[in-house]
Design a protein around this motif. Structure first.
Motif, PDB file in Angstrom:
ATOM      1  N   LYS A 149     -11.192 -52.063 -10.185  1.00  0.00           N
ATOM      2  CA  LYS A 149     -10.247 -51.493 -11.158  1.00  0.00           C
ATOM      3  C   LYS A 149     -10.570 -51.950 -12.588  1.00  0.00           C
ATOM      4  CE  LYS A 149      -7.352 -49.088  -8.678  1.00  0.00           C
ATOM      5  NZ  LYS A 149      -8.395 -48.376  -7.901  1.00  0.00           N
ATOM      6  N   GLY A 150     -10.355 -51.004 -13.532  1.00  0.00           N
ATOM      7  CA  GLY A 150     -10.456 -51.356 -14.942  1.00  0.00           C
ATOM      8  C   GLY A 150     -11.516 -50.626 -15.730  1.00  0.00           C
ATOM      9  N   THR A 151     -12.014 -49.480 -15.211  1.00  0.00           N
ATOM     10  CA  THR A 151     -13.005 -48.735 -16.001  1.00  0.00           C
ATOM     11  C   THR A 151     -12.894 -47.216 -15.852  1.00  0.00           C
ATOM     12  OG1 THR A 151     -14.572 -49.081 -14.206  1.00  0.00           O
ATOM     13  CG2 THR A 151     -14.890 -50.426 -16.181  1.00  0.00           C
ATOM     14  N   SER A 152     -13.077 -46.569 -16.996  1.00  0.00           N
ATOM     15  CA  SER A 152     -13.157 -45.106 -17.095  1.00  0.00           C
ATOM     16  C   SER A 152     -14.169 -44.837 -18.202  1.00  0.00           C
ATOM     17  CB  SER A 152     -11.780 -44.565 -17.479  1.00  0.00           C
ATOM     18  OG  SER A 152     -11.824 -43.212 -17.883  1.00  0.00           O
ATOM     19  N   VAL A 211     -11.378 -32.015 -21.098  1.00  0.00           N
ATOM     20  CA  VAL A 211     -11.233 -31.831 -19.651  1.00  0.00           C
ATOM     21  C   VAL A 211     -10.929 -33.189 -19.033  1.00  0.00           C
ATOM     22  CG1 VAL A 211     -12.318 -31.100 -17.511  1.00  0.00           C
ATOM     23  CG2 VAL A 211     -12.776 -29.846 -19.625  1.00  0.00           C
ATOM     24  N   ASP A 212      -9.759 -33.277 -18.414  1.00  0.00           N
ATOM     25  CA  ASP A 212      -9.371 -34.514 -17.754  1.00  0.00           C
ATOM     26  C   ASP A 212      -9.929 -34.487 -16.333  1.00  0.00           C
ATOM     27  OD1 ASP A 212      -8.269 -36.746 -16.709  1.00  0.00           O
ATOM     28  OD2 ASP A 212      -6.189 -36.038 -16.758  1.00  0.00           O
ATOM     29  N   ALA A 213     -11.085 -35.148 -16.190  1.00  0.00           N
ATOM     30  CA  ALA A 213     -11.714 -35.250 -14.868  1.00  0.00           C
ATOM     31  C   ALA A 213     -11.643 -36.697 -14.400  1.00  0.00           C
ATOM     32  CB  ALA A 213     -13.158 -34.769 -14.938  1.00  0.00           C
ATOM     33  N   CYS A 214     -10.554 -37.377 -14.818  1.00  0.00           N
ATOM     34  CA  CYS A 214     -10.414 -38.795 -14.466  1.00  0.00           C
ATOM     35  C   CYS A 214     -10.572 -38.996 -12.964  1.00  0.00           C
ATOM     36  CB  CYS A 214      -9.050 -39.317 -14.918  1.00  0.00           C
ATOM     37  SG  CYS A 214      -9.019 -39.677 -16.679  1.00  0.00           S
ATOM     38  N   ILE A 215      -9.941 -38.119 -12.202  1.00  0.00           N
ATOM     39  CA  ILE A 215      -9.947 -38.363 -10.753  1.00  0.00           C
ATOM     40  C   ILE A 215     -11.034 -37.557 -10.039  1.00  0.00           C
ATOM     41  CG2 ILE A 215      -8.191 -36.642 -10.045  1.00  0.00           C
ATOM     42  CD1 ILE A 215      -6.975 -39.112  -8.402  1.00  0.00           C
ATOM     43  N   GLY A 216     -11.491 -36.482 -10.645  1.00  0.00           N
ATOM     44  CA  GLY A 216     -12.456 -35.639  -9.922  1.00  0.00           C
ATOM     45  C   GLY A 216     -13.873 -35.689 -10.459  1.00  0.00           C
ATOM     46  N   GLY A 217     -14.042 -36.340 -11.607  1.00  0.00           N
ATOM     47  CA  GLY A 217     -15.323 -36.230 -12.302  1.00  0.00           C
ATOM     48  C   GLY A 217     -16.516 -36.803 -11.579  1.00  0.00           C
ATOM     49  N   HIS A 229      -1.806 -34.558 -16.379  1.00  0.00           N
ATOM     50  CA  HIS A 229      -1.349 -35.902 -16.008  1.00  0.00           C
ATOM     51  C   HIS A 229      -0.353 -36.449 -17.038  1.00  0.00           C
ATOM     52  CE1 HIS A 229      -1.556 -40.196 -15.023  1.00  0.00           C
ATOM     53  NE2 HIS A 229      -1.945 -39.796 -13.830  1.00  0.00           N
ATOM     54  N   ALA A 230       0.564 -37.278 -16.539  1.00  0.00           N
ATOM     55  CA  ALA A 230       1.591 -37.868 -17.419  1.00  0.00           C
ATOM     56  C   ALA A 230       0.982 -38.703 -18.540  1.00  0.00           C
ATOM     57  CB  ALA A 230       2.541 -38.727 -16.586  1.00  0.00           C
ATOM     58  N   ALA A 231      -0.280 -39.116 -18.395  1.00  0.00           N
ATOM     59  CA  ALA A 231      -0.928 -39.898 -19.468  1.00  0.00           C
ATOM     60  C   ALA A 231      -0.930 -39.120 -20.783  1.00  0.00           C
ATOM     61  CB  ALA A 231      -2.361 -40.248 -19.067  1.00  0.00           C
ATOM     62  N   PHE A 232      -0.947 -37.780 -20.712  1.00  0.00           N
ATOM     63  CA  PHE A 232      -0.919 -36.983 -21.952  1.00  0.00           C
ATOM     64  C   PHE A 232       0.451 -37.086 -22.622  1.00  0.00           C
ATOM     65  CE2 PHE A 232      -4.524 -35.281 -19.702  1.00  0.00           C
ATOM     66  CZ  PHE A 232      -5.463 -35.210 -20.716  1.00  0.00           C
ATOM     67  N   HIS A 233       1.493 -37.198 -21.817  1.00  0.00           N
ATOM     68  CA  HIS A 233       2.831 -37.358 -22.395  1.00  0.00           C
ATOM     69  C   HIS A 233       2.957 -38.736 -23.041  1.00  0.00           C
ATOM     70  CE1 HIS A 233       4.346 -33.588 -20.718  1.00  0.00           C
ATOM     71  NE2 HIS A 233       3.470 -33.835 -19.762  1.00  0.00           N
ATOM     72  N   LYS A 234       2.320 -39.709 -22.423  1.00  0.00           N
ATOM     73  CA  LYS A 234       2.300 -41.047 -23.013  1.00  0.00           C
ATOM     74  C   LYS A 234       1.553 -41.010 -24.354  1.00  0.00           C
ATOM     75  CE  LYS A 234       1.059 -45.797 -21.770  1.00  0.00           C
ATOM     76  NZ  LYS A 234       0.696 -46.657 -20.634  1.00  0.00           N
ATOM     77  N   ALA A 235       0.424 -40.311 -24.363  1.00  0.00           N
ATOM     78  CA  ALA A 235      -0.364 -40.193 -25.594  1.00  0.00           C
ATOM     79  C   ALA A 235       0.459 -39.487 -26.667  1.00  0.00           C
ATOM     80  CB  ALA A 235      -1.657 -39.439 -25.319  1.00  0.00           C
ATOM     81  N   VAL A 246     -24.733 -35.950 -26.389  1.00  0.00           N
ATOM     82  CA  VAL A 246     -23.491 -36.515 -25.832  1.00  0.00           C
ATOM     83  C   VAL A 246     -23.440 -38.029 -26.024  1.00  0.00           C
ATOM     84  CG1 VAL A 246     -24.152 -37.017 -23.430  1.00  0.00           C
ATOM     85  CG2 VAL A 246     -21.873 -36.116 -23.916  1.00  0.00           C
ATOM     86  N   VAL A 247     -22.234 -38.545 -26.302  1.00  0.00           N
ATOM     87  CA  VAL A 247     -22.015 -39.984 -26.421  1.00  0.00           C
ATOM     88  C   VAL A 247     -20.773 -40.335 -25.611  1.00  0.00           C
ATOM     89  CG1 VAL A 247     -23.084 -40.334 -28.700  1.00  0.00           C
ATOM     90  CG2 VAL A 247     -20.681 -39.601 -28.545  1.00  0.00           C
ATOM     91  N   GLY A 248     -20.593 -41.628 -25.364  1.00  0.00           N
ATOM     92  CA  GLY A 248     -19.425 -42.008 -24.569  1.00  0.00           C
ATOM     93  C   GLY A 248     -19.075 -43.459 -24.744  1.00  0.00           C
ATOM     94  N   THR A 249     -17.911 -43.812 -24.220  1.00  0.00           N
ATOM     95  CA  THR A 249     -17.387 -45.171 -24.313  1.00  0.00           C
ATOM     96  C   THR A 249     -16.766 -45.520 -22.971  1.00  0.00           C
ATOM     97  OG1 THR A 249     -16.664 -44.493 -26.528  1.00  0.00           O
ATOM     98  CG2 THR A 249     -15.924 -46.647 -25.766  1.00  0.00           C
ATOM     99  N   VAL A 250     -16.961 -46.755 -22.537  1.00  0.00           N
ATOM    100  CA  VAL A 250     -16.264 -47.212 -21.340  1.00  0.00           C
ATOM    101  C   VAL A 250     -14.900 -47.756 -21.775  1.00  0.00           C
ATOM    102  CG1 VAL A 250     -16.249 -48.887 -19.446  1.00  0.00           C
ATOM    103  CG2 VAL A 250     -18.361 -47.673 -20.020  1.00  0.00           C
ATOM    104  N   THR A 251     -13.851 -47.280 -21.136  1.00  0.00           N
ATOM    105  CA  THR A 251     -12.483 -47.718 -21.436  1.00  0.00           C
ATOM    106  C   THR A 251     -11.910 -48.457 -20.229  1.00  0.00           C
ATOM    107  OG1 THR A 251     -11.312 -45.806 -20.550  1.00  0.00           O
ATOM    108  CG2 THR A 251     -12.232 -45.575 -22.780  1.00  0.00           C
ATOM    109  N   SER A 252     -10.647 -48.841 -20.341  1.00  0.00           N
ATOM    110  CA  SER A 252     -10.045 -49.635 -19.262  1.00  0.00           C
ATOM    111  C   SER A 252      -9.488 -48.786 -18.125  1.00  0.00           C
ATOM    112  CB  SER A 252      -8.914 -50.485 -19.837  1.00  0.00           C
ATOM    113  OG  SER A 252      -7.893 -49.634 -20.327  1.00  0.00           O
ATOM    114  N   GLY A 253      -9.429 -47.467 -18.311  1.00  0.00           N
ATOM    115  CA  GLY A 253      -8.872 -46.631 -17.250  1.00  0.00           C
ATOM    116  C   GLY A 253      -8.598 -45.231 -17.752  1.00  0.00           C
ATOM    117  N   GLY A 254      -8.129 -44.383 -16.855  1.00  0.00           N
ATOM    118  CA  GLY A 254      -7.910 -42.986 -17.202  1.00  0.00           C
ATOM    119  C   GLY A 254      -6.927 -42.822 -18.349  1.00  0.00           C
ATOM    120  N   THR A 255      -5.856 -43.595 -18.303  1.00  0.00           N
ATOM    121  CA  THR A 255      -4.851 -43.447 -19.358  1.00  0.00           C
ATOM    122  C   THR A 255      -5.444 -43.793 -20.714  1.00  0.00           C
ATOM    123  OG1 THR A 255      -3.066 -43.864 -17.807  1.00  0.00           O
ATOM    124  CG2 THR A 255      -2.575 -44.228 -20.138  1.00  0.00           C
ATOM    125  N   GLU A 256      -6.238 -44.847 -20.784  1.00  0.00           N
ATOM    126  CA  GLU A 256      -6.831 -45.198 -22.082  1.00  0.00           C
ATOM    127  C   GLU A 256      -7.795 -44.099 -22.550  1.00  0.00           C
ATOM    128  OE1 GLU A 256      -9.031 -48.870 -22.514  1.00  0.00           O
ATOM    129  OE2 GLU A 256      -8.921 -48.733 -24.696  1.00  0.00           O
TER     130      GLU A 256
END
Ligand SMILES: Cc1ncc(COP(=O)(O)O)c(C=O)c1O
Length: 471
Positions: free
Chosen positions: A235-238, A191-197, A119-125, A81-91
Motif C-alpha cells: 500500500k501507498g503508491t499510484s 481518465v481515472d484508471a486507478c483500479i483498472g489501469g 469515484h468519491a475522490a473527485f468530490h473530495k478534490a 508522456v511524464v508522470g509522478t508516483v503519488t501515495s494512492g489513487g485519491t492523491e
C-alpha cells in the motif's frame, strides 16, 4: 522488543486478511508469497529514506522514473508522456484536478464534469480545491453518457472525467467520445484508471473486447493508475501520468519564501517515505510484463467462473456484465445484501456492501484478485449459504422509531445530542461523550444508513468515525 512484534501480530489477527484471496475489497493479492516478501523487504529497506529531495536520494528518483516508464508503456503513452508516483489513487485524483484548475487562473469559479459514477475522490478534490462538480447521469449500462457530458461542458469547465473502470459497477466509460468532446472545447480529460489501469491493457492483449481508454485515445490528457491495487504492490503508491510536461507543470509547488531549504514538491506530501515507492518498484521488477499477463489471465478466468456461477444461483444477479475484475451483485428482493455481507464475514469472506444510490438498490461489491480465482467455487458455495440464511432471516429490521428519527435528522445541523440519541436507539452508545466500540453486526447499521439520503449518510458516518477515533 520481540514482545512488541508479538502484540502487533496479535492485534493484526483481528483485521481482514491481506493474503489468501478471501478479502474482496481494499486488498489485492497476487497469491505469490515470494513477490510479497520482496515487496515487504524493499519497503523496510527504504522506510527511512525521504523522497523529498531526489538529489539526496537519487535511487528513489531512478525507481520513480522506471515505474513511470513501465506505466507509460502499458498505457500507450506518447514520447512526451511524464508522470509522478503519488501515495494512492485519491492523491492522484486530487493532483489531476489541482493541476487542471491551476492551468486556468483566469477562470474564477472553475467546474469539472463528472459522471455520477466517478469515484468519491473527485468530490473530495472538489471540496479541497473549490472546484464545482457538475454531475452527469450515466446511461442504463452504467457507462458515462458522452452526449450529456458534452452538453455539460461550458466556459468554466477545467476538467472532464471518465473511469476505466468505475468502482461501483466495474464498467469502462466511452472514453473516445468523452475525450473528443473535451478536446473540442480545449478542456483537459482525465481518465481515472486507478483500479483498472494495470489490468485492462493485459485484458486487451488477452483478447477481451474493451472500449479504448488509454493515451491512444486523442484528447486524453492525464491518467491515474494505482500500483497498490492491481500492480499488487504494497500500500501507498499510484501514478499520475500527463500527456506532456506542460500539462503537468502546474502540479509542482515551490516555495523559497522562508529562510530554510527551498521547498519543491511534485506531490501533496513533502517529506515522504521511500518505502512504498521501493516496494512498488521491487514488485513490478519481480513480476514484469509476463507476470502481469499471467496474473490478469488468472483473475479474468476467475471473474468468468464467478459470473457463470452467479447465473446459476437463485435470488442474486450481476448488475452489469463486468469489463474487468470488479463485480456488482444485486438481490431479487427476497433477501438483503447487508445480511448477506455479515453472513459472508462469518464464513471468512469479506465482501463490501454498496448503499442504494440514484434510484438503484443496494449492491454487493466484489474486487477479485488473482489469489481469489482458485477459490471461486468455495466463494459461490459460501454465497449460496449466506443468501439462504438471509432469506430465512428475512430483511434486516430497522426499528420504526429509529427509522423515523433518522428520516427527521437534518444533516446540516446534526448535533452531538442527535447523534447520541441515534446511537442509544441503535443500542451502540457507551458512556456519554466516550468512544464507541465497533458493532458486531454491520447489517442493522447499513440498513439504517440505507434509509438516509447521501448527505445524511455522510453526516452520520462522520459522527460515527469521530466517536470511534477517541483514545
Ligand atoms: C476508480 C478509483 N479511483 C480512485 C480510487 C481511490 O484510490 P485510493 O483508495 O487508493 O485513494 C479508487 C479506489 O478504489 C478507485 O477505484
Amino acid at each position: 522488543m520481540s514482545d512488541v512484534l508479538a502484540r502487533l501480530r496479535a492485534m493484526q489477527a483481528g483485521d481482514v486478511p491481506v493474503t489468501g484471496g478471501r478479502t474482496l475489497a481494499y486488498v489485492y493479492d497476487s497469491g505469490l508469497a515470494e513477490v510479497d516478501r520482496v515487496g515487504r523487504e524493499a519497503v523496510a529497506a527504504y522506510a527511512g529514506s525521504n523522497g523529498l529531495d531526489p538529489t539526496a536520494f537519487p535511487s528513489l528518483l531512478r525507481m520513480e522514473n522506471e515505474l513511470v516508464a513501465f506505466a507509460a508503456g502499458l498505457l500507450d503513452g506518447p514520447e512526451t508522456v511524464v508522470g509522478t508516483v503519488t501515495s494512492g489513487g485519491t492523491e492522484s485524483v486530487l493532483l489531476a484536478m489541482q493541476t487542471a484548475r491551476d492551468a486556468h487562473p483566469g477562470i474564477e469559479r472553475p467546474r469539472m464534469v463528472l459522471p455520477s459514477t466517478a469515484h468519491a475522490a473527485f468530490h473530495k478534490a472538489a471540496h479541497y480545491f473549490g472546484v464545482e462538480p457538475v454531475l452527469v447521469d450515466v446511461g442504463p449500462d452504467f457507462r458515462a453518457d458522452p452526449a450529456a457530458t458534452a452538453a455539460a461542458i461550458d466556459d468554466r469547465t477545467v476538467l472532464v472525467v471518465a473511469s476505466a473502470p468505475s468502482y461501483a459497477h466495474g464498467v469502462v466509460d466511452l472514453v473516445t467520445e468523452i475525450a473528443a468532446a473535451a478536446a473540442e472545447r480545449g478542456v483537459r480529460c482525465h481518465v481515472d484508471a486507478c483500479i483498472g489501469g494495470w489490468v485492462l491493457p493485459y485484458a486487451a492483449r488477452l483478447g477481451r473486447d474493451l472500449p479504448p481508454w488509454t493515451f491512444a485515445v486523442e484528447g486524453v490528457t492525464s491518467i491515474s493508475v494505482d500500483l497498490h491495487k492491481y500492480a499488487y504492490a504494497p500500500k501507498g503508491t499510484s501514478i499520475l501520468l500527463h500527456r506532456t510536461p506542460a500539462l503537468r507543470r502546474p502540479q509542482y509547488f515551490a516555495s523559497a519564501a522562508w529562510p530554510g531549504y527551498t521547498m519543491l514538491n511534485s506531490t501533496m506530501q513533502s517529506t515522504k517515505s521511500g518505502g512504498p515507492l521501493a516496494g512498488a518498484w521491487a514488485v513490478v521488477q519481480s513480476l514484469g510484463d509476463e507476470g502481469y499477463l499471467d496474473l490478469t489471465r488468472t483473475v479474468l478466468e476467475g471473474v468468468d467462473r464467478l459470473v457463470a456461477g452467479i447465473a446459476e444461483l437463485p435470488r442474486l444477479r450481476v448488475v452489469v456484465p463486468p469489463d474487468s475484475t470488479l463485480v456488482a451483485l444485486e438481490t431479487d428482493g427476497s433477501c438483503d445484501v447487508f445480511t448477506v455481507t455479515d453472513a459472508m464475514a462469518r464464513a471468512g469472506w469479506y465482501v463490501q456492501p454498496q448503499l442504494s444510490f440514484g434510484g438503484h438498490g443496494p449492491t454487493l461489491h466484489l474486487s477479485l484478485s488473482a489469489a481469489t480465482a482458485a477459490h471461486v467455487p468455495e466463494f459461490l458455495a459460501a454465497l449460496r449459504g449466506a443468501v439462504d440464511g438471509a432469506v430465512a432471516a428475512g430483511p434486516v429490521a430497522v426499528d420504526p422509531g429509529v427509522a423515523d428519527f433518522v428520516r427527521a435528522l437534518d444533516p446540516a445541523t446534526l448535533s452531538d445530542d442527535d447523534f447520541d440519541g441515534l446511537l442509544a436507539a441503535a443500542g451502540l452508545l457507551g458512556d456519554p461523550g466516550a468512544g464507541i466500540a465497533l458493532p458486531e453486526a454491520m447489517a442493522p447499521v447499513n440498513a439504517l444508513l440505507d434509509l438516509a439520503a447521501p448527505a445524511l449518510r455522510e453526516a452520520l458516518l462522520t459522527a460515527f468515525l469521530d466517536r470511534l477515533q477517541r483514545p
